[in-house]
Design a protein around this motif. Sequence first.
Motif: not given
Length: 599
Positions: A294-320
């Motif tokens: 859709t936007f092609r040459n327009i810069p898009v700056y994205p971040i992730m939401g809590n629903h992108e994780a599986h299971p939802v909300n769970l973002f593990a530390p690097k030690t796991v």
Amino acid sequence: MQFYKVLFFALLLKVANSNGIVNEDEMILRFSSEINNWVKTGEESEEFQRLLDNLTLLSSLHRVDWHSYTGETSNAICTVCRSVFDTFIEFRKKGMSANDIKSNVIKLCTRMNIATERVCDGVMTLNLPIILYIVDTKPNLTASTICGVVFESESCPLIDDEFDWTVNIDSGPPKLIDADDSEEIINIIQITDIHYDPNYEPYGNANCDEPTCCRRGQNDTNTNNKVAGYWGDYNYCDSPWHAVVDVLEQIRATHQNISYVYFTGDIVDHGVWETSFKGNIESINKTYSQIYETFRNIPVYPIMGNHEAHPVNLFAPKTVTSNELNTQWLYNLMADLWINFGWLPESTRHTILQGGYYTLSPKKGFRIIALNSNVCYSTNWWLWYQPKDPVGQLQWLADTLLQAEKDGEFVHILAHIPSNNECHAPWKREYLKIVDRYARIITAQFNGHTHNDELLLFFSNDNSTTINNVAWNGGSATAFSNLNPNYKLYIADSKNYAVKDIETWMYNLTLANENAAQRPLWYKSYSFKEEYDIPDLSYDSLHNWLSRLARDDDLLSRYYRNFFKRAEASLKKECDTKCMRAYMCRIITSLGDHRTHCS
């Protein structure tokens, strides 16, 4: 339906005074004892039956926010939380298998009418391996700590010293940077909370008995003939693909000279009891590919939401390190997509892989900092395991802002979960301290997650009557729940990148579904300056606006209508001035007692 609701949500009715139970300790002992006996014998005693009957959740309360409760009900919810976790942690220490724990919690979940057996089973299947890993590898973890993290209220306080951490923040005086306004502007689009549902079924069931409706396979429970709209639905339904495409095409066709697109997260749907790695990856790939096309040459700056994780909300530390438990798959996927589409430079890969955050300077004198604030979410179970500044992100933020200040850069911060929205208290406190220190160079923040059209005003730590920063919320492209889909256009100063005005664009979902064969009729709902009759969006003007909001019922009513994006499905609920004032109080963000600003 999150796992916390599966376990704790049941005491919304009658429980505080039921059957002669007079205090929290007695309730915990009696309920824990009855659960023990029930698990061991498989039989419900008369006492247990009475307790469960009082705990059974009415269907109308399935989707109520537990944070909205206070007093006896709040005490009761914390009591159930501690009782259940005390019991099953003890069972686990004595060797109970994962399958037995799962089976018993599913029975408890369905017996209390917290959700259908299918939903209870799905949520437990997805979440239990992670919860048991945490319980097994952290033997000092207590039910009080778990419930304190989830609720963090007067009724359920978090008093564990391990959670009292701080970030090193430069104590020097802020560096002054020339912040004079310019006449030139840039246009920034914010899209957030798409929540694409691959299972959306137009004319399917819009009033199901599961957390998310309008999905294939739910028609057998449709007893009141509420059917899903073609373009989405005001009920608890996510977005069909054609509605996702439409919002992107609307932006491209309507707005010229877009400098940047901020996408502030949540692609994946709310069917949290049946998500999968494969399904999430497919939705993420499909959506980002469409954004790119859709936007092609327009810069898009994205971040992730809590629903992108599986299971939802769970973002593990690097030690796991287990591939079945950690979040590395998501960070790898995002780094590849965002960099390969040309939106981000290769230099951002390291921190994206570290924890889903990054920074870049798209133009001399301007820096974007994109955070993964999902790690601070109170329902990220990994906070029980490693509470201190997950992956060192806030320390990185403080260091990055210090360097930006030295380099004379103005900054925009992108974060999915707002700092005051169910964010872990230590994270919120340290984040607010960082913003307070670097408020002179942070000229705007952009959040998502809540789906509502709202903002946060940050009050100075040194002067509680002075606003020194603002965070704008993008609303949501989805109608979930009882809202009109929207996006926002920010008109910003090209020199200091402060927001000069905001246009909220939306469509009336009822009208769109009545004319399903046509594309929705998008329109500019309002300009912030025009709607609220303010000369500009400076902090002084916003402070005056907030003061007017407190005493002008008509202005407050307009803010309330815009908060719900003028969706009649939400506005038909009765809400007097006192009720509306609660939404005004959500605006105020400070380290101190913000209630003094809401009196």
